[in-house]
Design an enzyme around this catalytic site. Structure first.
Site, PDB file in Angstrom:
ATOM      1  N   TYR A 103       3.483  -4.120  42.925  1.00  0.00           N
ATOM      2  CA  TYR A 103       4.080  -5.283  42.268  1.00  0.00           C
ATOM      3  C   TYR A 103       5.462  -5.654  42.801  1.00  0.00           C
ATOM      4  O   TYR A 103       6.059  -6.621  42.335  1.00  0.00           O
ATOM      5  CB  TYR A 103       4.168  -5.045  40.752  1.00  0.00           C
ATOM      6  CG  TYR A 103       2.846  -5.279  40.061  1.00  0.00           C
ATOM      7  CD1 TYR A 103       1.792  -4.396  40.235  1.00  0.00           C
ATOM      8  CD2 TYR A 103       2.653  -6.387  39.243  1.00  0.00           C
ATOM      9  CE1 TYR A 103       0.571  -4.611  39.615  1.00  0.00           C
ATOM     10  CE2 TYR A 103       1.436  -6.604  38.615  1.00  0.00           C
ATOM     11  CZ  TYR A 103       0.402  -5.722  38.806  1.00  0.00           C
ATOM     12  OH  TYR A 103      -0.804  -5.944  38.192  1.00  0.00           O
TER      13      TYR A 103
ATOM     14  N   LYS B 231      -4.860   7.573  43.822  1.00  0.00           N
ATOM     15  CA  LYS B 231      -5.864   7.535  44.895  1.00  0.00           C
ATOM     16  C   LYS B 231      -5.253   8.281  46.083  1.00  0.00           C
ATOM     17  O   LYS B 231      -5.177   7.766  47.209  1.00  0.00           O
ATOM     18  CB  LYS B 231      -6.183   6.062  45.213  1.00  0.00           C
ATOM     19  CG  LYS B 231      -7.396   5.854  46.095  1.00  0.00           C
ATOM     20  CD  LYS B 231      -8.722   6.149  45.438  1.00  0.00           C
ATOM     21  CE  LYS B 231      -9.839   6.035  46.476  1.00  0.00           C
ATOM     22  NZ  LYS B 231     -11.126   6.570  46.006  1.00  0.00           N
TER      23      LYS B 231
ATOM     24  N   ASP C 133     -10.967   6.043  40.719  1.00  0.00           N
ATOM     25  CA  ASP C 133     -12.367   5.609  40.619  1.00  0.00           C
ATOM     26  C   ASP C 133     -13.128   6.486  39.617  1.00  0.00           C
ATOM     27  O   ASP C 133     -13.893   5.993  38.784  1.00  0.00           O
ATOM     28  CB  ASP C 133     -13.058   5.562  41.996  1.00  0.00           C
ATOM     29  CG  ASP C 133     -12.783   6.768  42.876  1.00  0.00           C
ATOM     30  OD1 ASP C 133     -11.976   7.636  42.495  1.00  0.00           O
ATOM     31  OD2 ASP C 133     -13.392   6.848  43.966  1.00  0.00           O
TER      32      ASP C 133
ATOM     33  N   ASP D 267      -2.810  -1.657  35.467  1.00  0.00           N
ATOM     34  CA  ASP D 267      -3.237  -3.005  35.116  1.00  0.00           C
ATOM     35  C   ASP D 267      -4.758  -3.041  34.983  1.00  0.00           C
ATOM     36  O   ASP D 267      -5.306  -3.538  33.995  1.00  0.00           O
ATOM     37  CB  ASP D 267      -2.773  -3.988  36.199  1.00  0.00           C
ATOM     38  CG  ASP D 267      -3.243  -5.402  35.928  1.00  0.00           C
ATOM     39  OD1 ASP D 267      -3.156  -5.842  34.766  1.00  0.00           O
ATOM     40  OD2 ASP D 267      -3.719  -6.062  36.878  1.00  0.00           O
TER      41      ASP D 267
ATOM     42  N   ASP E  75      -7.474  -3.097  31.273  1.00  0.00           N
ATOM     43  CA  ASP E  75      -8.464  -4.117  30.896  1.00  0.00           C
ATOM     44  C   ASP E  75      -9.789  -3.427  30.557  1.00  0.00           C
ATOM     45  O   ASP E  75     -10.483  -3.823  29.610  1.00  0.00           O
ATOM     46  CB  ASP E  75      -8.685  -5.149  32.016  1.00  0.00           C
ATOM     47  CG  ASP E  75      -7.787  -6.385  31.859  1.00  0.00           C
ATOM     48  OD1 ASP E  75      -6.693  -6.270  31.274  1.00  0.00           O
ATOM     49  OD2 ASP E  75      -8.190  -7.472  32.331  1.00  0.00           O
TER      50      ASP E  75
HETATM   51  C1  IPM Z   1      -0.857  -7.841  32.684  1.00  0.00           C
HETATM   52  C2  IPM Z   1      -1.105  -9.029  33.613  1.00  0.00           C
HETATM   53  C3  IPM Z   1       0.040  -9.169  34.606  1.00  0.00           C
HETATM   54  C4  IPM Z   1       0.042  -7.921  35.462  1.00  0.00           C
HETATM   55  C5  IPM Z   1       0.003 -10.431  35.499  1.00  0.00           C
HETATM   56  C6  IPM Z   1      -0.061 -11.681  34.697  1.00  0.00           C
HETATM   57  C7  IPM Z   1       1.186 -10.480  36.415  1.00  0.00           C
HETATM   58  O1  IPM Z   1      -2.332  -8.910  34.231  1.00  0.00           O
HETATM   59  O2  IPM Z   1       0.190  -7.815  32.022  1.00  0.00           O
HETATM   60  O3  IPM Z   1      -1.731  -6.974  32.578  1.00  0.00           O
HETATM   61  O4  IPM Z   1      -0.673  -7.866  36.479  1.00  0.00           O
HETATM   62  O5  IPM Z   1       0.784  -7.011  35.120  1.00  0.00           O
HETATM   63 MN    MN Z   2      -3.549  -7.306  33.416  1.00  0.00          MN
END
Ligand code: IPM
Ligand code: MN
Ligand code: NAD
Length: 351
Positions: A131, A182, A215, A239, A243
């Protein structure tokens, strides 16, 4: 309050209701200041994060709440990079704390798993890695184009997020920390993670330290989520796996997060993005934002209020006061009203 873009504005409106309700009930000295920083503001003024904004936040605020950023009219996400990543990096919020908690059995997408099986936290490194925006192009737009995108890790940055994960384990009666990287492929950066992890783990002999390649981590999160208590990983992997973690909890609509630097100003936000297609439609689930309000209240030392918000969200789930992503028929503001009423101590009826 920085509502941002898309459904960020919808869910932040509900966060405000619930914060107001908590402040009223527990007599908290709450003063909300709204900042318009967003794609709209950027397109109108050319300004993403105004000069002096971070100094103002640091000097004059106790916490920052963010909705979401992302707008198709700003395809390079310049404003989000300046505002969201700008705050994470420049306020040095090195811990992205993302709890993965199944609040209601009915939200579980996995067969034979219960609320006891899905209850862990992810410590996502938040100031380094992929990032940092290091890299560049040569011969851009030609068939000979070269694109370089670098990941940057520092000993200090890796060490402090790993230590934060162990400290959390110790202070929350957890017994296990799992680090995911990784390092079998990323022989420089992720090897640093390996060495830092071994060094820090040695200081916490009472905590079981384990490692998974990322993974394999994703596979185990689905197969055996019950083995995890605290996961620590890089910015990009954090990140991605959060999710997946959100899906284990019922979806992005319920996932909360805190961007922390202990002892300093912190930032709270739902994990989801701006989901532009649902803007203003009443379909956005505000629960991720409301559970982020709970994290904010807890961080400021208002534990009772934090628990009340969390309990009110659980009650909404139990009573089926949910948006369509969770199979419900309620709007964003109906869910927010239910939670706010419950936090305010008013009787809430099953709808
Ligand atoms: C998150 C989002 C952000 C990230 C994006 C919008 C920059 O996906 O907060 O999870 O990748 O950190
Ligand atoms: Mn995200
Ligand atoms: P997203 O999280 O906005 O949406 C993905 C899907 O998840 C949606 O289509 C929707 O089906 C569901 N969803 C997400 N939040 C929901 C909610 N509260 N209620 C109900 N359903 C919900 O991710 P995306 O579509 O990949 O990205 C959209 C924009 O948001 C992009 O510009 C992206 O860069 C940005 N983004 C921002 C953040 C952030 O600000 N922290 C996080 C992720 C994505």
């Amino acid at each position: 309050m920085i509502a941002g873009d898309g459904i960020g504005t919808d869910v932040t409106a509900e966060a405000v209701k619930v914060l107001d309700a908590a402040a009223e009930r527990w007599d908290l000295p709450l003063e909300l200041v709204h900042f318009p920083w967003s794609a709209d503001h950027y397109l109108e003024t050319g300004v993403s994060l105004p000069d002096g904004a971070l100094e103002d936040l640091t000097e004059n605020f106790s916490a920052v709440f963010v909705g979401a950023f992302g707008d198709p009219r700003v395809p390079d996400m310049k404003h989000a990079a300046d505002i969201l990543l700008g705050m994470r990096f420049k306020l040095d919020l090195y811990i992205n704390f993302r709890p993965i908690r199944l609040y209601d059995q009915r939200l579980c997408p996995l067969r034979n798993k219960t609320v006891d099986d899905i209850d862990f936290v992810v410590f996502r490194e938040n100031t380094e890695g992929a990032y940092v925006g290091a890299g560049g192009n040569l011969k851009k737009g030609t068939p000979d184009e070269v694109a370089i995108q670098e990941e940057i890790y520092t000993f200090k940055g890796v060490e402090r997020i790993i230590r934060a994960a162990f400290e959390y384990a110790v202070s929350h009666d957890k017994t296990k920390v799992c680090m995911a990287d990784k390092s079998n492929v990323m022989r420089y950066g992720h090897d640093l993670w390996q060495r830092c992890f071994a060094a820090v783990a040695a200081e916490y002999p009472q905590i079981e330290a384990s490692h998974l390649f990322v993974d394999a981590l994703t596979m185990q999160m689905v197969r055996k989520p019950e083995i995890f208590e605290v996961i620590v990983t890089t910015n990009m992997f954090g990140d991605i796996v959060t999710d997946l973690g959100a899906a284990l909890q019922g979806g992005l609509g319920v996932a909360a997060s805190a961007n922390l630097h202990p002892g300093r100003l912190s930032l709270f936000e739902p994990v989801h993005g701006s989901a532009p297609k649902y803007t203003g439609s009443g379909k956005a689930n505000p629960m991720g934002a409301l559970l982020s309000v709970a994290l904010l209240l807890e961080n400021l030392g208002h534990e009772t209020a934090a628990m009340a918000v969390e309990d009110a969200v659980k009650m909404a789930l139990r009573d089926g006061v949910t948006t369509f992503d969770l199979g419900g028929r309620h709007t964003t503001s109906e869910v927010g009203d239910f939670v706010a009423s419950s936090v305010a101590g008013q009787p809430v009826g099953a709808a």
